[in-house]
Design a protein around this motif. Structure first.
Motif, PDB file in Angstrom:
ATOM      1  N   ASP A 115      42.258  39.000  43.755  1.00  0.00           N
ATOM      2  CA  ASP A 115      43.807  39.105  43.516  1.00  0.00           C
ATOM      3  C   ASP A 115      44.023  40.300  42.176  1.00  0.00           C
ATOM      4  OD1 ASP A 115      44.846  37.072  45.320  1.00  0.00           O
ATOM      5  OD2 ASP A 115      44.615  35.421  44.077  1.00  0.00           O
ATOM      6  N   MET A 116      43.069  41.228  42.365  1.00  0.00           N
ATOM      7  CA  MET A 116      43.437  42.153  41.252  1.00  0.00           C
ATOM      8  C   MET A 116      43.065  43.768  42.044  1.00  0.00           C
ATOM      9  SD  MET A 116      41.769  40.685  37.716  1.00  0.00           S
ATOM     10  CE  MET A 116      40.487  40.149  38.624  1.00  0.00           C
ATOM     11  N   ASP A 120      41.833  46.751  37.551  1.00  0.00           N
ATOM     12  CA  ASP A 120      42.091  45.644  36.843  1.00  0.00           C
ATOM     13  C   ASP A 120      40.942  44.599  36.788  1.00  0.00           C
ATOM     14  OD1 ASP A 120      44.703  46.360  36.049  1.00  0.00           O
ATOM     15  OD2 ASP A 120      45.639  45.457  37.766  1.00  0.00           O
ATOM     16  N   SER A 183      47.103  36.070  38.884  1.00  0.00           N
ATOM     17  CA  SER A 183      46.870  37.673  39.005  1.00  0.00           C
ATOM     18  C   SER A 183      45.843  37.983  37.890  1.00  0.00           C
ATOM     19  CB  SER A 183      48.342  38.204  38.203  1.00  0.00           C
ATOM     20  OG  SER A 183      48.521  37.452  36.969  1.00  0.00           O
TER      21      SER A 183
END
Length: 217
Positions: A115-116, A120, A183
Motif C-alpha cells: 500500500d506504499m 515510501d 498507508s
C-alpha cells in the motif's frame, strides 16, 4: 461500470488487503556462515553488532500474506534518492557485494503489496529499523551468548518478537510487528500467534542463544 473495471477494482482491493506488517531483520554475522558471500569479506561496522533489514512484509493474522502484487520494479531513482550508503548500512546485500538485487527483490515480492509507493516503502523500512535499533543485550554479547528470555525482554517481551535461530541455536533473524494504518506501518503491536510460532530459539528458563561474530565465519 463495465465488468472488466469492476473485476480490476475487486482484484486490487483483495491484493492490497492485509492485517499488519512484519519487520524482519537479519543478523549478518550468522547469515555469513551459511554461504560464501563476497560481501561478508568486508562487513560494514554497523552490521558487526547490529541487525539489518531483511524486509518489511505485509501479513495476515491467519499466517497468509500477499506477494508479487504487481510487476513494478524498484527504480534507480528510488535507489538514488535513498542513497547507496544508507542502503549498504541498513539493508545490505552481502550476496552481491553490496549491490541492489536484495532490496529490489524485497520490493518485488513484498513492497508491491504494501500500500506504499516504492520510495515510501524503502524509507518506512529504514525508519522502523532505526527506531527499533538492536538491544544492547545482543550488541554487547557478539561473539558470545545471551539468555533468550533477556533478549526477548529487550524487545518488550515474548509476545512482541519472534527470534529465529539456525539449526545450531545461533541468532539468525528477529521479527517484530506493526499495525497497518492503510498507508503504511503504524505503531508496534503484539505479534499474532502465527508470527510468534516462527520463534525457533531456546525458550527454556536460563537457556542461552549464541550470538555470532564475523570472527566465527
Amino acid at each position: 461500470m463495465h465488468l472488466a473495471a469492476l473485476l480490476s477494482i475487486a482484484s486490487f482491493a483483495s491484493i492490497q488487503a492485509f492485517d499488519f506488517y512484519v519487520l524482519s531483520q537479519t543478523f549478518q554475522p550468522y547469515f555469513c556462515t551459511t554461504g560464501n558471500f563476497a560481501g561478508c569479506n568486508n562487513p560494514t561496522d554497523f552490521m558487526k553488532t547490529n541487525l539489518t533489514i531483511h524486509g518489511l512484509w505485509p501479513n495476515n493474522n491467519d499466517g497468509s500474506y500477499p506477494s508479487f502484487c504487481s510487476d513494478e520494479t524498484l527504480s534507480q531513482s528510488t535507489i538514488d534518492q535513498v542513497g547507496m550508503d544508507v542502503i549498504n548500512t541498513y539493508w545490505p546485500d552481502v550476496k552481491t557485494n553490496y549491490g541492489t538485487t536484495f532490496i529490489s527483490n524485497e520490493w518485488s515480492k513484498h513492497g508491491t503489496c504494501s500500500d506504499m509507493a516504492q520510495l515510501d516503502y524503502v524509507n518506512a523500512a529504514i525508519s522502523l529499523e532505526t527506531q527499533l535499533g538492536t538491544p544492547d543485550i545482543i550488541s554487547s554479547n557478539v561473539g558470545s551468548s545471551a539468555v533468550g528470555s533477556q533478549i526477548r525482554a529487550g524487545y518488550g517481551g515474548a509476545n512482541m518478537v519472534a527470534l529465529v535461530c539456525g539449526s545450531n541455536g545461533a541468532l539468525s533473524e528477529v521479527r517484530t510487528c506493526y499495525e497497518n494504518t492503510g498507508s503504511g506501518p503504524g505503531n508496534r503491536i503484539t505479534c499474532p500467534q502465527t508470527i510468534l510460532n516462527e520463534d525457533s530459539c531456546a525458550k527454556k528458563a536460563g537457556k542461552k542463544i549464541t550470538i555470532y561474530s564475523f570472527n566465527d565465519n
